[in-house]
Design an enzyme around this catalytic site. Structure first.
Site, PDB file in Angstrom:
ATOM      1  CE  LYS A  22      -1.658   1.490   4.136  1.00 44.49           C
ATOM      2  NZ  LYS A  22      -1.423   2.883   4.532  1.00 44.49           N
ATOM      3  CG  ASN A  23       2.307   2.730   3.490  1.00 40.11           C
ATOM      4  OD1 ASN A  23       1.135   2.980   3.180  1.00 40.11           O
ATOM      5  ND2 ASN A  23       2.700   2.592   4.730  1.00 40.11           N
ATOM      6  NE  ARG A  92      -1.532  11.723   7.590  1.00 38.05           N
ATOM      7  CZ  ARG A  92      -1.156  12.967   7.398  1.00 38.05           C
ATOM      8  NH1 ARG A  92      -2.045  13.864   7.375  1.00 38.05           N
ATOM      9  NH2 ARG A  92       0.081  13.317   7.185  1.00 38.05           N
ATOM     10  CB  CYS A 116      -4.980  10.465  11.160  1.00 36.78           C
ATOM     11  SG  CYS A 116      -3.456   9.713  11.622  1.00 36.78           S
ATOM     12  NE  ARG A 121       0.370  10.549   9.749  1.00 37.66           N
ATOM     13  CZ  ARG A 121      -0.015   9.457   9.070  1.00 37.66           C
ATOM     14  NH1 ARG A 121      -1.158   8.884   9.391  1.00 37.66           N
ATOM     15  NH2 ARG A 121       0.703   8.996   8.070  1.00 37.66           N
ATOM     16  N   PRO A 122       1.831  16.906  10.776  1.00 35.40           N
ATOM     17  CG  PRO A 122       3.599  18.061  11.742  1.00 35.40           C
ATOM     18  CD  PRO A 122       2.681  16.883  11.964  1.00 35.40           C
ATOM     19  CG  ASP A 124       6.676  20.937   9.530  1.00 30.79           C
ATOM     20  OD1 ASP A 124       6.005  19.886   9.660  1.00 30.79           O
ATOM     21  OD2 ASP A 124       7.793  21.073  10.032  1.00 30.79           O
ATOM     22  CG  ASP A 304       3.589   1.866   9.489  1.00 34.94           C
ATOM     23  OD1 ASP A 304       3.752   2.109   8.284  1.00 34.94           O
ATOM     24  OD2 ASP A 304       3.264   2.735  10.320  1.00 34.94           O
ATOM     25  CB  ILE A 326       7.492   7.362  14.331  1.00 37.49           C
ATOM     26  CG1 ILE A 326       8.775   6.531  14.241  1.00 37.49           C
ATOM     27  CG2 ILE A 326       7.138   8.042  13.002  1.00 37.49           C
ATOM     28  CD1 ILE A 326      10.002   7.326  13.825  1.00 37.49           C
ATOM     29  NE  ARG A 396      -7.208   4.340   5.852  1.00 34.86           N
ATOM     30  CZ  ARG A 396      -7.112   5.643   6.074  1.00 34.86           C
ATOM     31  NH1 ARG A 396      -7.595   6.157   7.163  1.00 34.86           N
ATOM     32  NH2 ARG A 396      -6.501   6.425   5.218  1.00 34.86           N
TER      33      ARG A 396
HETATM   34  C1  EPZ Z   1       4.271   7.245   6.101  1.00 38.00           C
HETATM   35  O1  EPZ Z   1       3.494   8.284   6.680  1.00 38.00           O
HETATM   36  C2  EPZ Z   1       3.364   6.022   6.075  1.00 38.00           C
HETATM   37  N1  EPZ Z   1       2.200   6.272   5.229  1.00 38.00           N
HETATM   38  C3  EPZ Z   1       2.928   5.666   7.488  1.00 38.00           C
HETATM   39  O2  EPZ Z   1       2.177   4.453   7.412  1.00 38.00           O
HETATM   40  C4  EPZ Z   1       4.178   5.401   8.335  1.00 38.00           C
HETATM   41  O3  EPZ Z   1       3.777   5.158   9.671  1.00 38.00           O
HETATM   42  C5  EPZ Z   1       5.104   6.617   8.283  1.00 38.00           C
HETATM   43  O4  EPZ Z   1       5.418   6.939   6.900  1.00 38.00           O
HETATM   44  C6  EPZ Z   1       6.417   6.383   9.031  1.00 38.00           C
HETATM   45  O5  EPZ Z   1       7.064   5.281   8.514  1.00 38.00           O
HETATM   46  C7  EPZ Z   1       2.320   6.166   3.874  1.00 38.00           C
HETATM   47  O6  EPZ Z   1       3.383   5.885   3.357  1.00 38.00           O
HETATM   48  C8  EPZ Z   1       1.072   6.397   3.074  1.00 38.00           C
HETATM   49  P1  EPZ Z   1       6.389  10.671   8.025  1.00 38.00           P
HETATM   50  P2  EPZ Z   1       4.055   9.805   6.649  1.00 38.00           P
HETATM   51  O7  EPZ Z   1       6.257  11.885   7.192  1.00 38.00           O
HETATM   52  O8  EPZ Z   1       4.708  10.074   5.363  1.00 38.00           O
HETATM   53  C9  EPZ Z   1       6.515  14.046  11.367  1.00 38.00           C
HETATM   54  C10 EPZ Z   1       0.400   2.994   7.865  1.00 38.00           C
HETATM   55  O9  EPZ Z   1       0.050   2.471   8.936  1.00 38.00           O
HETATM   56  N2  EPZ Z   1       6.447  14.985  10.236  1.00 38.00           N
HETATM   57  O10 EPZ Z   1       7.641   9.863   7.949  1.00 38.00           O
HETATM   58  O11 EPZ Z   1       2.975  10.709   7.105  1.00 38.00           O
HETATM   59  C11 EPZ Z   1       5.181  13.342  11.575  1.00 38.00           C
HETATM   60  O12 EPZ Z   1       4.342  14.132  12.397  1.00 38.00           O
HETATM   61  C12 EPZ Z   1       0.798   4.465   7.837  1.00 38.00           C
HETATM   62  O13 EPZ Z   1       0.486   2.390   6.758  1.00 38.00           O
HETATM   63  C13 EPZ Z   1       6.571  16.351  10.486  1.00 38.00           C
HETATM   64  O14 EPZ Z   1       6.729  16.766  11.625  1.00 38.00           O
HETATM   65  O15 EPZ Z   1       5.165   9.694   7.801  1.00 38.00           O
HETATM   66  C14 EPZ Z   1       5.556  12.057  12.247  1.00 38.00           C
HETATM   67  O16 EPZ Z   1       5.688  12.284  13.639  1.00 38.00           O
HETATM   68  C15 EPZ Z   1       0.592   5.130   9.191  1.00 38.00           C
HETATM   69  N3  EPZ Z   1       6.489  17.229   9.446  1.00 38.00           N
HETATM   70  C16 EPZ Z   1       6.927  11.753  11.656  1.00 38.00           C
HETATM   71  O17 EPZ Z   1       7.401  12.961  11.065  1.00 38.00           O
HETATM   72  C17 EPZ Z   1       6.318  16.797   8.143  1.00 38.00           C
HETATM   73  O18 EPZ Z   1       6.289  17.653   7.226  1.00 38.00           O
HETATM   74  C18 EPZ Z   1       6.907  10.657  10.597  1.00 38.00           C
HETATM   75  O19 EPZ Z   1       6.106  11.123   9.555  1.00 38.00           O
HETATM   76  C19 EPZ Z   1       6.202  15.408   7.905  1.00 38.00           C
HETATM   77  C20 EPZ Z   1       6.273  14.516   8.965  1.00 38.00           C
END
Ligand code: EPZ
Length: 417
Positions: A22-23, A92, A116, A121-122, A124, A304, A326, A396
């Site tokens: 999926k990811n 998202r 969520c 999950r910002p 920025d 995950d 995370i 999902r």
């Molecule tokens: C991806 O989410 C995955 N989703 C998530 O899987 C997975 O848990 C996550 O990566 C971490 O491995 C998809 O690939 C569709 P991140 P993503 O940006 O991209 C912070 C599942 O269960 N952050 O690496 O949203 C954020 O708040 C899902 O399949 C910022 O602060 O993850 C978090 O604490 C859940 N600012 C951390 O980084 C930003 O601009 C990790 O987020 C972006 C992220």
């Protein structure tokens, strides 16, 4: 809402084939927007999030046709640059359309993804680095409006955190940028490599794949491609843990075991026994003992798989400790597991699991995708019929879960409440 009823305890018999990730496919589907030539994707998993992303693409003017296990996308004539709230609020990952729309159409308007259950999950890091590529970003009425009249300009980007989504969005945006872009401190999850391989298969010029410094040389056009994503390592980890918790000989196939090197090593430290092949892992009956883990970006322990690991640890002798680094709210499975007789306490971002506790069936409720998977695993071990409510969360990320489990001799029933 649909419920699952699972009767335990049960031994799993046979082999489960893992679906495509999926990811990996979610960003790959967003990357379809980059190309004005046909793209043929094989074995897209039948998941709610995949369906939502395909609907989003169709709303933008992408033609979608399916022939057997191949779905063809034609994004030659996009008729909109706007990903609207009604779809973005349900998924998202819609934010992945921002980079491709901006770099191809020089403008994009994407609804801000809400938070969520597991965290705020910002985005920025996505936005500040798109600005470093020359984008003009305006946040207005819950939407991100981005423009780049003369196109994006390659630059050196340094991610404060190796964000998966930010790495993917920026890599896609850089495909048509003028000149070279370097993404430093890039995320290294296997799904990132898969997206980069897909982009290169279309004619992009990306190097440094698998490292934390990804280099993208801008190109002017892409060509037709057929592609199939990697197996879903998190689905695989979930079934591997199911096999271990139920003391089963379970073959989990059609994925790359190296994508779970860290998880497999931790499980071996806990006493797990495996047969590992080129594209499969087979669990063998074993006695499990406690462990201490911290979730981390790849190649560390994946967040995950944290909820599923906590479920497994309820069956491992001794006291285990799990720290979640995370996301800020990713322990909602804990109170539900305790309803099944688990003995888990929470202290801030740390869960303490008193293992070796017998589990007893009880009605429980899904709260988010991976928490739901943890409840299914616990239900396989709990004495009696466990009813799991709000299973739409599961749909999902787990293709044909009830079907796959019943093929493994699990007594599982889906009822519409
Ligand atoms: C991806 O989410 C995955 N989703 C998530 O899987 C997975 O848990 C996550 O990566 C971490 O491995 C998809 O690939 C569709 P991140 P993503 O940006 O991209 C912070 C599942 O269960 N952050 O690496 O949203 C954020 O708040 C899902 O399949 C910022 O602060 O993850 C978090 O604490 C859940 N600012 C951390 O980084 C930003 O601009 C990790 O987020 C972006 C992220």
């Amino acid at each position: 809402m649909d419920k699952l009823i699972i009767e335990g305890p049960v031994k799993l018999n046979g082999e489960v084939e893992i679906s495509r990730a999926k990811n990996a496919y979610l960003p790959i589907l967003a990357a379809v927007l980059l190309n004005d030539k046909p793209i043929h994707l094989k074995n897209l998993p039948e998941l709610r999030d995949i369906k939502t992303m395909i609907k989003l693409l169709s709303n933008l003017g992408v033609e979608v046709t399916t022939n057997g296990n191949v779905t063809t996308f034609n994004a030659k004539n996009l008729n909109s640059h706007e990903a609207t709230y009604d779809l973005v609020k349900t998924m998202r990952a819609s934010i992945f359309t921002l980079g491709p729309l901006l770099t191809r159409l020089k403008k994009a308007k994407v609804s801000l993804p809400g938070g969520c259950a597991i965290g705020t999950r910002p985005i920025d890091l996505h936005l500040s680095n798109l600005e470093k590529l020359g984008a003009k970003i305006n946040l207005e009425a819950g939407y991100v409006e981005a423009t780049c009249e003369g196109g994006l300009e390659g630059n050196i980007l340094a991610l404060a955190f190796p964000s998966v989504g930010a790495t993917e969005n920026l890599m896609m945006a850089a495909v048509f940028a003028n000149g070279k872009t370097i993404i430093e401190n890039a995320a290294k999850e296997p799904e990132i490599d898969d997206l980069a391989n897909f982009l290169n298969a279309m004619g992009a010029k990306i190097t440094g794949i698998g490292t934390s410094s990804i280099i993208v040389e801008g190109v002017d056009e892409l060509h037709e491609v057929e592609y199939e994503a990697i197996g879903d390592r998190i689905e695989a980890a979930t079934y591997i843990m199911a096999g271990l918790m139920t003391q089963s000989e379970l073959k989990v196939s059609k994925f790359n075991p190296h994508h779970l090197d860290f998880v497999i090593e931790i499980l071996k430290d806990m006493g797990a026994k495996f047969e590992v092949g080129e594209d499969y892992v087979k669990t063998l009956p074993c006695e499990l003992t406690a462990a201490k883990i911290d979730t981390a970006p790849f190649p560390g322990f994946p967040t995950d798989a944290q909820a599923q690991m906590i479920a497994l640890m309820t069956q491992a002798k001794g006291v285990s400790i799990v720290a979640e680094h995370i996301f800020e709210n990713r322990f909602m499975h804990v109170p539900e597991l305790n309803r099944l007789g688990a003995k888990i306490s929470l202290q801030g971002n740390t869960a303490v699991i008193e293992g070796g506790t017998p589990l007893k069936a009880a009605p429980v409720m899904c709260t988010d995708l991976r928490a739901s998977a943890a409840l299914v695993l616990a239900a396989l071990c709990a004495e009696g019929k466990t009813t799991i409510d709000r299973v739409y969360h599961l749909e999902r990320g787990y293709e044909k879960l009830a079907e796959k489990l019943s093929k493994l001799d699990v007594k599982i029933e889906k009822v519409n409440s």
